[in-house]
Design a protein around this motif. Structure first.
Motif, PDB file in Angstrom:
ATOM      1  N   VAL A 177       0.841  -1.196   0.000  1.00 51.80           N
ATOM      2  CA  VAL A 177       0.000   0.000   0.000  1.00 51.80           C
ATOM      3  C   VAL A 177       0.880   1.251   0.000  1.00 51.80           C
ATOM      4  CG1 VAL A 177      -1.645   1.365   1.357  1.00 51.80           C
ATOM      5  CG2 VAL A 177      -2.004  -1.088   1.061  1.00 51.80           C
ATOM      6  N   ALA A 178       1.973   1.231   0.748  1.00 44.97           N
ATOM      7  CA  ALA A 178       2.891   2.376   0.768  1.00 44.97           C
ATOM      8  C   ALA A 178       3.482   2.613  -0.617  1.00 44.97           C
ATOM      9  CB  ALA A 178       3.996   2.142   1.795  1.00 44.97           C
ATOM     10  N   ARG A 179       3.883   1.543  -1.294  1.00 44.87           N
ATOM     11  CA  ARG A 179       4.494   1.692  -2.622  1.00 44.87           C
ATOM     12  C   ARG A 179       3.484   2.154  -3.658  1.00 44.87           C
ATOM     13  NH1 ARG A 179       7.262  -3.979  -1.399  1.00 44.87           N
ATOM     14  NH2 ARG A 179       9.100  -3.251  -0.269  1.00 44.87           N
ATOM     15  N   TYR A 180       2.305   1.574  -3.618  1.00 48.09           N
ATOM     16  CA  TYR A 180       1.263   2.027  -4.538  1.00 48.09           C
ATOM     17  C   TYR A 180       0.930   3.500  -4.291  1.00 48.09           C
ATOM     18  CZ  TYR A 180       0.184  -2.939  -5.528  1.00 48.09           C
ATOM     19  OH  TYR A 180       0.230  -4.252  -5.912  1.00 48.09           O
ATOM     20  N   VAL A 287      -7.268   4.292  -3.019  1.00 46.13           N
ATOM     21  CA  VAL A 287      -7.047   3.533  -4.247  1.00 46.13           C
ATOM     22  C   VAL A 287      -6.036   2.420  -4.014  1.00 46.13           C
ATOM     23  CG1 VAL A 287      -6.192   3.659  -6.619  1.00 46.13           C
ATOM     24  CG2 VAL A 287      -7.657   5.484  -5.723  1.00 46.13           C
ATOM     25  N   ALA A 288      -4.920   2.764  -3.371  1.00 44.98           N
ATOM     26  CA  ALA A 288      -3.869   1.774  -3.126  1.00 44.98           C
ATOM     27  C   ALA A 288      -4.369   0.641  -2.249  1.00 44.98           C
ATOM     28  CB  ALA A 288      -2.667   2.463  -2.482  1.00 44.98           C
ATOM     29  N   ASP A 289      -5.129   0.965  -1.209  1.00 49.56           N
ATOM     30  CA  ASP A 289      -5.611  -0.029  -0.254  1.00 49.56           C
ATOM     31  C   ASP A 289      -6.610  -0.984  -0.901  1.00 49.56           C
ATOM     32  OD1 ASP A 289      -6.093  -1.302   2.214  1.00 49.56           O
ATOM     33  OD2 ASP A 289      -7.769   0.052   2.651  1.00 49.56           O
ATOM     34  N   VAL A 290      -7.584  -0.453  -1.612  1.00 55.91           N
ATOM     35  CA  VAL A 290      -8.591  -1.306  -2.255  1.00 55.91           C
ATOM     36  C   VAL A 290      -7.941  -2.210  -3.298  1.00 55.91           C
ATOM     37  CG1 VAL A 290     -10.583  -1.307  -3.802  1.00 55.91           C
ATOM     38  CG2 VAL A 290     -10.566   0.178  -1.790  1.00 55.91           C
ATOM     39  N   PHE A 291      -7.044  -1.649  -4.104  1.00 51.98           N
ATOM     40  CA  PHE A 291      -6.403  -2.466  -5.132  1.00 51.98           C
ATOM     41  C   PHE A 291      -5.644  -3.622  -4.494  1.00 51.98           C
ATOM     42  CE2 PHE A 291      -2.887  -3.648  -7.893  1.00 51.98           C
ATOM     43  CZ  PHE A 291      -3.556  -3.908  -9.083  1.00 51.98           C
ATOM     44  N   ASP A 292      -4.903  -3.352  -3.430  1.00 54.09           N
ATOM     45  CA  ASP A 292      -4.149  -4.439  -2.807  1.00 54.09           C
ATOM     46  C   ASP A 292      -5.081  -5.440  -2.147  1.00 54.09           C
ATOM     47  OD1 ASP A 292      -1.316  -5.351  -2.167  1.00 54.09           O
ATOM     48  OD2 ASP A 292      -2.274  -5.420  -0.181  1.00 54.09           O
ATOM     49  N   ALA A 293      -6.174  -4.965  -1.552  1.00 47.94           N
ATOM     50  CA  ALA A 293      -7.133  -5.880  -0.950  1.00 47.94           C
ATOM     51  C   ALA A 293      -7.767  -6.781  -2.005  1.00 47.94           C
ATOM     52  CB  ALA A 293      -8.215  -5.087  -0.215  1.00 47.94           C
ATOM     53  N   LEU A 294      -8.064  -6.210  -3.170  1.00 42.23           N
ATOM     54  CA  LEU A 294      -8.669  -6.995  -4.239  1.00 42.23           C
ATOM     55  C   LEU A 294      -7.725  -8.078  -4.759  1.00 42.23           C
ATOM     56  CD1 LEU A 294     -10.339  -4.174  -6.353  1.00 42.23           C
ATOM     57  CD2 LEU A 294     -11.535  -5.894  -5.010  1.00 42.23           C
ATOM     58  N   ALA A 328      -3.732   8.378 -12.171  1.00 40.46           N
ATOM     59  CA  ALA A 328      -2.315   8.391 -11.798  1.00 40.46           C
ATOM     60  C   ALA A 328      -1.810   6.976 -11.539  1.00 40.46           C
ATOM     61  CB  ALA A 328      -2.122   9.265 -10.560  1.00 40.46           C
ATOM     62  N   PHE A 329      -2.597   6.183 -10.857  1.00 43.75           N
ATOM     63  CA  PHE A 329      -2.218   4.805 -10.526  1.00 43.75           C
ATOM     64  C   PHE A 329      -2.055   3.970 -11.794  1.00 43.75           C
ATOM     65  CE2 PHE A 329      -3.534   0.498  -8.886  1.00 43.75           C
ATOM     66  CZ  PHE A 329      -2.431   0.298  -8.064  1.00 43.75           C
ATOM     67  N   LEU A 330      -3.018   4.052 -12.683  1.00 45.86           N
ATOM     68  CA  LEU A 330      -2.996   3.222 -13.885  1.00 45.86           C
ATOM     69  C   LEU A 330      -1.970   3.699 -14.908  1.00 45.86           C
ATOM     70  CD1 LEU A 330      -6.805   2.566 -14.411  1.00 45.86           C
ATOM     71  CD2 LEU A 330      -5.138   1.266 -13.072  1.00 45.86           C
ATOM     72  N   SER A 331      -1.549   4.959 -14.810  1.00 44.77           N
ATOM     73  CA  SER A 331      -0.569   5.476 -15.764  1.00 44.77           C
ATOM     74  C   SER A 331       0.805   4.853 -15.567  1.00 44.77           C
ATOM     75  CB  SER A 331      -0.474   7.002 -15.645  1.00 44.77           C
ATOM     76  OG  SER A 331       0.123   7.376 -14.412  1.00 44.77           O
ATOM     77  N   ARG A 332       1.001   4.197 -14.419  1.00 46.51           N
ATOM     78  CA  ARG A 332       2.281   3.510 -14.172  1.00 46.51           C
ATOM     79  C   ARG A 332       2.008   2.036 -13.892  1.00 46.51           C
ATOM     80  NH1 ARG A 332       5.477   7.755 -10.328  1.00 46.51           N
ATOM     81  NH2 ARG A 332       6.805   5.943  -9.987  1.00 46.51           N
ATOM     82  N   TRP A 333       1.203   1.470 -14.756  1.00 40.69           N
ATOM     83  CA  TRP A 333       0.722   0.113 -14.557  1.00 40.69           C
ATOM     84  C   TRP A 333       1.857  -0.909 -14.501  1.00 40.69           C
ATOM     85  CZ3 TRP A 333      -3.181  -2.105 -12.535  1.00 40.69           C
ATOM     86  CH2 TRP A 333      -3.501  -3.446 -12.806  1.00 40.69           C
ATOM     87  N   ILE A 339       5.156  -4.576  -8.468  1.00 38.12           N
ATOM     88  CA  ILE A 339       4.964  -4.616  -7.013  1.00 38.12           C
ATOM     89  C   ILE A 339       4.041  -5.760  -6.631  1.00 38.12           C
ATOM     90  CG2 ILE A 339       3.986  -3.380  -5.034  1.00 38.12           C
ATOM     91  CD1 ILE A 339       4.877  -0.766  -6.451  1.00 38.12           C
ATOM     92  N   ALA A 340       2.940  -5.891  -7.362  1.00 32.52           N
ATOM     93  CA  ALA A 340       1.971  -6.937  -7.050  1.00 32.52           C
ATOM     94  C   ALA A 340       2.552  -8.325  -7.276  1.00 32.52           C
ATOM     95  CB  ALA A 340       0.719  -6.759  -7.898  1.00 32.52           C
ATOM     96  N   ALA A 341       3.450  -8.475  -8.236  1.00 31.90           N
ATOM     97  CA  ALA A 341       4.003  -9.787  -8.579  1.00 31.90           C
ATOM     98  C   ALA A 341       4.744 -10.414  -7.409  1.00 31.90           C
ATOM     99  CB  ALA A 341       4.930  -9.662  -9.782  1.00 31.90           C
ATOM    100  N   GLY A 342       5.215  -9.598  -6.506  1.00 33.24           N
ATOM    101  CA  GLY A 342       5.959 -10.123  -5.370  1.00 33.24           C
ATOM    102  C   GLY A 342       5.135 -10.969  -4.425  1.00 33.24           C
ATOM    103  N   GLN A 343       3.805 -10.856  -4.489  1.00 31.44           N
ATOM    104  CA  GLN A 343       2.978 -11.629  -3.561  1.00 31.44           C
ATOM    105  C   GLN A 343       2.001 -12.559  -4.277  1.00 31.44           C
ATOM    106  OE1 GLN A 343      -0.555 -10.959  -3.116  1.00 31.44           O
ATOM    107  NE2 GLN A 343      -0.570  -9.436  -4.756  1.00 31.44           N
TER     108      GLN A 343
END
Length: 379
Positions: A177-180, A287-294, A328-333, A339-343
């Motif tokens: 969440v911090a990185r996102y 945005v960061a929190d919901v995306f990571d939760a999903l 902003a989030f999706l512009s650096r997909w 980041i997500a691949a790590g988990q």
């Protein structure tokens, strides 16, 4: 260390006399210039403790030289003596106004010159000593401030991890969440210091969960309406835990804890804020929190494919999320995927058609119904 003196005079004989005189006691090293323009160029590259400059010179007089020298970085306090045979009040006043410290008579054998030179040398050495002490003190303060900041950051991270370990045995949710959040903040064009602070404070978003009973927080199945109401108190509790701190990072963490479940359309909690009423840091972390939760597996759900989670953000920008934050989030997909691949050790293979109908209940926090593998909490 020898006192460094800059001597400027268009007369070579005067320069030679001044150099011999000022270096006689072995305490001073003098650098001489016939051309004041060349002397200024040298002063831009070197540090001098004392300056002696003639009043009447070609290209630039002594007063103009002093004015230009004082404008150089670090030259505001260096003693400057103007050498002149014109002892009129007008000349002295003008020289003092542009920054002259003292005046030397243009009489080589003058006892007054000898005494004044000695005093100027002592003054130059004293100013250098004072400046060196100030620089040492500033360096020590900077080092102490950096160490204090590092400890502050470590305390925040460890506090966030302690909370995260209650319902996630890896503790990595807070870090993702911090990185996102940093990606979003940077892409929004927020000031660099604020981007850094959001990155550091974002892990505190769920600190209020320390007050949620384990039988509710860790319940793998159905949550009742009452239990859901208890879960939702974590936003207000988190704000109370972090409120009234003298630490700016903790203050920012309080904003994030209180506001990361508010919605852009005003239908969120705990205060029903909408749009720009929600602090920007909270909108970013939402945005960061919901995306990571999903996209994260939990005891009560499976993880969701990244593309499905991405589609959810797109569909809910302007309703649940600040559209600018989603963009902003999706512009650096590519970075998000990295980041997500790590988990994502075992990709979840449900189809989009199976997942989408359950997302609305999932992102609210915890599903208040039957346990659904595809149902996801928002942090």
């Amino acid at each position: 260390m020898l006192t460094q003196a800059l001597l400027v005079d268009d007369s070579r004989s005067v320069l030679n006399f001044l150099k011999r005189h000022i270096e006689a006691e072995g305490l001073v090293e003098a650098t001489t210039f016939l051309d004041p323009v060349e002397a200024l160029a040298c002063a831009r590259e070197r540090v001098f403790d004392l300056v002696l400059v003639d009043y009447e010179m070609p290209h630039m007089d002594g007063i103009s030289f002093i004015r230009a020298f004082r404008a150089l970085p670090g030259c505001a306090d260096i003693p400057i003596a103007m050498i002149t045979s014109r002892q009129t009040d007008d000349v002295k006043m003008e020289a003092l106004q542009v920054g002259a410290t003292d005046f030397l008579p243009k009489q080589p054998q003058s006892v007054e010159m000898t005494v004044r030179l000695r005093n100027l040398v002592r003054l130059g050495a004293a100013v250098r000593k004072q400046n060196d002490r100030a620089a040492d003190l500033a360096s020590a303060v900077a080092a102490a401030t950096q160490k204090l900041g590092e400890r502050e950051e470590e305390i925040i991270l460890r506090l966030a991890l302690a909370v995260e370990y209650r319902d996630n045995d890896t503790g990595e949710h807070t870090l993702r969440v911090a990185r996102y959040s940093r990606i979003i903040a940077e892409q929004l064009g927020l000031p660099p210091r604020l981007c850094r602070d959001i990155y550091l404070a974002a892990p505190l978003h769920d600190v209020g969960k320390v007050a949620i009973p384990d039988h509710i927080l860790l319940k793998p199945g159905r949550l009742t309406d009452d239990e859901m109401a208890v879960i939702r108190t974590h936003a207000t509790i988190g704000e109370k835990i972090l409120a009234d701190s003298s630490c700016e990072l903790i203050q920012l963490g309080a904003q994030i804890a209180a506001g990361h479940h508010e919605r852009w359309d005003g239908a969120g909690y705990p205060n029903g804020l909408q749009a720009d009423e929600i602090p920007v840091a909270a909108r970013v972390v939402a945005v960061a929190d919901v995306f990571d939760a999903l996209t994260t597996r939990r005891p009560y759900k499976e993880q969701m494919p990244l593309d499905v989670a991405r589609n959810y953000l797109v569909e809910n920008q302007g309703r649940q999320f600040d559209p600018a934050c989603v963009e902003a989030f999706l512009s650096r997909w590519d970075e998000v995927v990295e980041i997500a691949a790590g988990q994502r050790a075992t990709p979840y293979q449900k189809t989009e058609a199976t997942l989408v109908p359950n997302i609305e209940a999932a992102v609210e926090n915890r599903p208040a119904g039957d346990r659904l593998p595809e149902a996801v909490p928002a942090g």
